[in-house]
Scaffold this active site. Structure first.
Site, mmCIF file in Angstrom:
data_model
loop_
_atom_site.group_PDB
_atom_site.id
_atom_site.type_symbol
_atom_site.label_atom_id
_atom_site.label_comp_id
_atom_site.label_asym_id
_atom_site.label_seq_id
_atom_site.Cartn_x
_atom_site.Cartn_y
_atom_site.Cartn_z
ATOM 1 N N ASP A 1 0.835 -1.198 0.000
ATOM 2 C CA ASP A 1 0.000 0.000 0.000
ATOM 3 C C ASP A 1 0.878 1.259 0.000
ATOM 4 O O ASP A 1 1.856 1.333 0.746
ATOM 5 C CB ASP A 1 -0.841 -0.043 1.286
ATOM 6 C CG ASP A 1 -1.938 0.985 1.308
ATOM 7 O OD1 ASP A 1 -2.751 0.990 0.385
ATOM 8 O OD2 ASP A 1 -1.968 1.794 2.259
ATOM 9 N N GLU B 1 1.495 -0.426 -5.039
ATOM 10 C CA GLU B 1 0.690 0.713 -5.442
ATOM 11 C C GLU B 1 1.595 1.943 -5.418
ATOM 12 O O GLU B 1 2.066 2.344 -4.355
ATOM 13 C CB GLU B 1 -0.457 0.900 -4.450
ATOM 14 C CG GLU B 1 -1.329 2.083 -4.781
ATOM 15 C CD GLU B 1 -2.168 2.571 -3.586
ATOM 16 O OE1 GLU B 1 -3.286 3.000 -3.826
ATOM 17 O OE2 GLU B 1 -1.675 2.533 -2.449
HETATM 18 C C1 GLC Z 1 -4.308 3.001 -0.514
HETATM 19 C C2 GLC Z 1 -5.546 2.149 -0.502
HETATM 20 C C3 GLC Z 1 -6.694 2.984 -0.028
HETATM 21 C C4 GLC Z 1 -6.406 3.501 1.356
HETATM 22 C C5 GLC Z 1 -5.076 4.235 1.388
HETATM 23 C C6 GLC Z 1 -4.614 4.466 2.794
HETATM 24 O O1 GLC Z 1 -4.374 4.013 -1.444
HETATM 25 O O2 GLC Z 1 -5.758 1.602 -1.771
HETATM 26 O O3 GLC Z 1 -7.900 2.268 -0.035
HETATM 27 O O4 GLC Z 1 -7.401 4.372 1.774
HETATM 28 O O5 GLC Z 1 -4.056 3.498 0.763
HETATM 29 O O6 GLC Z 1 -4.135 3.266 3.346
#
Ligand code: GLC
Length: 545
Positions: free
Chosen positions: A200, A242
């Site tokens: 994440d 991500e």
């Molecule tokens: C990422 C996740 C999202 C979350 C954020 C904070 O972007 O995909 O859903 O709110 O991280 O952890």
């Protein structure tokens, strides 16, 4: 050709709490998921990615956790988790879990201790400032819902940093003790049998933050360390990260020698796919694929259309974004954070089965490994009455039965979608299983073909000149063989000339998957495509491949 399992995977992302409830408390759980594994195996899924499963106050759907070493009791126990891993193994399915290590919940015992006492051993596990930093309001991720990136903590009368919501204090990765602890977390879950992680917010994890400056030093070497640590524990484990950053920066995440993160979501292409679908034009994708940076051989893109968040269109130009909004999310209520759309794919495409299938073939035709969000395979819709991204996080629709067959409870974790074109009486697994023409049956056909075509995941991709604005043509070559993907993003039928360069012969192209029966493609000089039509053509296959 370097072969890595994750280059030929089909990844299915789900949130345990909305997938299947087994004990009647209205919340999906690990046992419920385990009972649905045969469904996923039959669908053609090879890897399951679980959204956060740890204990959490649940203010950001589990992305605010209070214990890295446990399972949220609402979802089950560690015993249930190990049983899930075992049952996945039995079916040849791999499991990856979310690794949320940029921040914890403010209710995590580390933060509770850190804020309660300046001498706490955990004080330096978070990022503090004695006074209000000058840039405290900059860099918010959730505009309209998040006030700033530094908040005042009354208890310790100081300011702490948080990239996301104020209840998600950022861990201080500059502190080696934090990195060591995260190493233990990763090792723990690998030992329990996961095949890797979805990381994440990777860019935020590695940025060094100081209260007095907006400049951030990026510590890519921390990714090398993480990768090494993971590889020592489990050589073939994957990290799917991500990092919604400009393309030039993405290469840093893969690492110059492919020695950092092996797999990254392709956010840029996600936006171009929606632009292409909105405009009925292949041009955005031609440019996107052609300008995509070369990535290290063992590295891979992960493609996606919908995930658990809003579709982030911030990488598009203003006029492009306007076109996508106009076509797919015209109402203010469908939009989020001034940049995105909080809808599922099927309703965005007006429930049109041809366009939905075209969109998925498009995703599967692009370089990389596809990630599919639960419920997309039956064409679920959204519930815009729910807050922010919860609109697209409603329970799985298993049957035309009370609570969509998700749970026997009267009240569920989020309401099931019961009414309208996308309510469970109209859209559910059971009905679609019985209907060979359904979207689910289509997914069950296309995914095995995709997995039989490793070229899409790991071959060399060339964009063909189709000489037609609406038609995208991609050719993949790798030692197992060669395939062509030809897609008509427009709604009028076309015939395109894809004959190879003089001197190149392409054997006898065979349709391996198409929206209908077409006349044989022959020498490729007149390839027919219906409006919204698509064809995957195998040009050659190595013996035994
Ligand atoms: C990422 C996740 C999202 C979350 C954020 C904070 O972007 O995909 O859903 O709110 O991280 O952890």
């Amino acid at each position: 050709m370097p072969e890595r399992w994750y280059q030929q995977a089909v990844i299915y992302c789900l949130d345990v709490e909305t997938f299947q409830d087994s004990n009647g408390d209205g919340v999906g759980d690990l046992r419920g998921l385990t009972s649905r594994l045969d469904y996923l195996a039959r669908l053609g899924v090879s890897t399951i990615w679980l959204n956060p499963i740890h204990p959490t106050p649940g203010r950001d759907d589990g992305y605010d956790l209070t214990d890295y070493y446990a399972v949220d009791p609402r979802l089950g126990t560690l015993g249930d988790f190990v049983e899930l891993v075992h049952q996945c193994d039995n079916r040849g399915i791999r499991l990856i879990i979310d690794l949320v290590v940029n921040h914890t919940s403010d209710e995590h015992p580390w933060f509770v201790s850190a804020r309660s006492d300046p001498d706490s051993p955990y004080r330096d596990w978070y990022v503090w400032s004695p006074t209000e930093p000058p840039n405290a309001e900059e860099g918010v991720v959730f505009p309209g819902y998040q006030r700033g990136t530094w908040s005042h903590d009354e208890q310790s009368d100081s300011w702490y940093h948080h990239r996301f919501y104020a209840f998600q204090p950022d861990l201080n990765w500059s502190n080696p003790a934090v990195r060591e602890e995260i190493g233990r977390v990763v090792a723990f879950w690998l030992e329990l049998g996961v095949s890797g992680f979805r990381m994440d917010g990777a860019p935020f994890v590695i940025e060094e933050v100081h209260p007095d400056t907006a400049d951030r030093v990026m510590h890519y070497e921390w990714l090398n360390d993480l990768r090494d640590l993971i590889a020592w524990r489990r050589g073939d484990a994957v990290v799917l990260a991500e990092a919604n950053v400009p393309r030039e920066q993405i290469l840093e995440f893969f690492g110059p020698r492919g020695d950092r993160l092996p797999m990254m979501f392709n956010f840029a292409e996600n936006q171009q796919m929606f632009l292409a679908l909105a405009r009925g034009s292949a041009a955005p994708l031609v440019t996107a694929v052609q300008s995509s940076p070369a990535i290290p051989p063992a590295a891979s893109w992960a493609t996606f259309l919908r995930n658990h968040d809003e579709i982030d269109l911030s990488g598009l130009r203003e006029s492009e974004r306007a076109d996508v909004f106009a076509k797919f999310g015209p109402d203010k209520d469908m939009q989020l954070y001034d940049r995105g759309i909080r809808r599922r794919l099927a309703p965005m495409l007006g429930g049109d089965p041809e366009r939905i299938r075209l969109a998925y073939v498009l995703q599967f035709s692009l370089p990389g490994t596809p990630v599919i969000r639960y419920g997309e395979e039956i064409g679920m819709g959204e519930d815009l009455s729910l807050d922010q991204r919860n609109a697209i996080r409603t329970p799985m629709q298993w049957a035309d039965a009370p609570q969509a067959g998700f749970s026997p409870a009267e009240e569920t974790v989020r309401p099931v979608i019961a009414k309208g074109d996308f309510g469970y009486p109209a859209v559910n697994v059971r009905d679609q299983q019985r209907d060979p023409e359904s979207l689910l049956s289509w997914f069950q056909r296309v995914l095995p073909v995709l997995r039989e075509s490793p070229e899409f995941g790991s071959g060399k991709c060339t964009v063909l000149d189709t000489r037609h604005e609406a038609v995208l043509g991609l050719r993949y070559d790798c030692p197992t063989g060669s395939v062509l993907a030809v897609l008509n993003l427009g709604t009028d039928a076309v015939t395109v000339d894809l004959s190879p360069q003089p001197g190149v012969t392409d054997g006898f192209p065979v349709d391996v998957f198409a929206d209908r029966d077409y006349p044989a493609a022959g020498d490729l000089s007149a390839v027919e495509l219906a409006g919204s039509g698509y064809r995957w053509l195998r040009l050659s296959r190595a013996v035994g491949a």
